[in-house]
Design an enzyme around this catalytic site. Structure first.
Site, PDB file in Angstrom:
ATOM      1  N   GLY A   1       0.120   4.291   3.022  1.00 25.45           N
ATOM      2  CA  GLY A   1      -1.062   4.074   2.186  1.00 25.45           C
ATOM      3  C   GLY A   1      -1.776   5.372   1.864  1.00 25.45           C
ATOM      4  N   ASP A   2      -1.794   6.294   2.836  1.00 26.64           N
ATOM      5  CA  ASP A   2      -2.385   7.612   2.576  1.00 26.64           C
ATOM      6  C   ASP A   2      -1.571   8.364   1.529  1.00 26.64           C
ATOM      7  OD1 ASP A   2      -4.575   7.776   4.691  1.00 26.64           O
ATOM      8  OD2 ASP A   2      -2.839   7.313   5.926  1.00 26.64           O
ATOM      9  N   MET A   3      -0.244   8.295   1.648  1.00 23.06           N
ATOM     10  CA  MET A   3       0.601   8.960   0.667  1.00 23.06           C
ATOM     11  C   MET A   3       0.406   8.386  -0.727  1.00 23.06           C
ATOM     12  SD  MET A   3       2.688  11.249  -0.214  1.00 23.06           S
ATOM     13  CE  MET A   3       3.551  11.993   1.179  1.00 23.06           C
TER      14      MET A   3
END
Length: 333
Positions: A283-285
């Protein structure tokens, strides 16, 4: 064309710890694995991880986050030093630590994400090797950002930004009133991508792209709706330019303000990973890639499409653990 100014990442900085061990046996009298320690790895988590991922693709990244005075905060400063420029807010309490216990022994996970029936059939019929699996996650630390006056360095960083990524992890940074006011002002001038959190604060009006996951979107817009309808409702509710509801292995659903319809953006078939791969940090990526695309002048639809591909590539490569998942020979047939 890349916008002038750095990519500024705003959010809660956590300390992530991976403890890896072998689990070849169960404890006496209990059906729980006994994990024999093999290794321990620490890294920045939350907005800290997002900043490091952004730094791999963007020349200048500034991280605005809250840090305390304990050993965990010192460890975070060392891990970030020389890789991103850090502007500190005051953290009240101890550094939040997320510990994940992963095992090298035992059977590989057999649960597969929802997908086409043909994919599930191929998954069930293919031989599987053993793969690392997360067996426990432990969250500790009381730290939260307060409402202390915003440092001049933080105001300067936001005012100089070419684009902003807000990586909310529910620890108070996005609730800071002065910070929110400045983000709302900057939203009229530069693109802001906002990755919200169930325990965090809602995006400020004018955000270019908000990226809630499917479960959070469903909690915000309950009822018998699909993710596209939820994306459209959240665009209205948050007064954002667009929303992409992330769907894990199925990509995302994207809706832009004023559009007649929403549309799905699936994971390319060649990047689909069967089984239960390590998706920690995906999700961060996703959010980082979208923000980077906006920073380099691309449009919203392109940013979401590239984010789906990048998050899938990240999982394909083993996510934060760097351990590629076991893959079937039939996948590319």
């Amino acid at each position: 064309m890349t916008r002038s100014g750095p990519l500024v990442v705003v959010g809660d900085v956590l300390l992530d710890i991976d403890i890896t061990g072998r689990a070849d046996r169960a404890g006496p009298g209990a059906a729980v694995p006994v994990v024999d320690f093999v290794s321990r790895r620490t890294r920045p988590g939350g907005a800290g991880l997002a900043a490091l991922l952004a730094a791999a693709a963007t020349p200048e990244v500034v991280l605005v986050g809250a840090f305390g005075g304990d050993a965990g905060a010192e460890r975070l400063r060392r891990l970030l030093a020389g890789r991103v420029r850090v502007t500190e807010l005051l953290l009240h309490g101890s550094t939040v630590r997320r510990q994940r216990v992963r095992t090298l022994g035992g059977s590989a996970p057999t649960h597969a994400p929802d997908g086409p029936a043909t994919d599930r059939a191929a998954e069930s019929s293919a031989p599987r090797a053993r793969a690392p699996a997360a067996v426990a996650r432990v969250l500790s630390g009381s730290g939260r950002a307060g409402t202390d006056p915003l440092p001049g360095s933080a105001r300067a960083a936001l005012r100089s930004a070419g684009a902003i990524l807000v990586a909310d992890h529910g620890r108070g940074v996005t609730a800071h009133p002065e910070l929110r006011a400045l983000l709302a002002q900057r939203a009229r001038q530069v693109p802001i991508a906002w990755a919200p959190h169930p325990y965090g604060s809602t995006p400020v009006p004018g955000v270019a792209l908000a990226t809630p996951d499917r479960s959070y979107a469903a909690a915000l817009v309950p009822g018998p709706f699909d993710s596209g309808i939820r994306a459209r409702e959240l665009v209205r509710r948050w007064e954002s330019r667009s929303v992409a509801v992330t769907l894990g292995a199925h990509g995302a659903v994207f809706y832009r303000h004023g559009a007649r319809a929403y549309f799905p953006i699936p994971v390319p078939r060649q990047l689909y990973v069967h089984g239960s791969p390590d998706a920690y940090g995906a999700g961060d990526m996703f959010a980082v890639t979208a923000a980077t695309a906006l920073h380099t002048g691309h449009g919203l639809a392109y940013a979401v499409r590239r984010a789906v591909e990048s998050a899938a590539e990240f999982v394909w490569a083993g996510a934060v653990s760097g351990t590629p998942p076991v893959r079937d020979l039939q996948q590319h047939a």
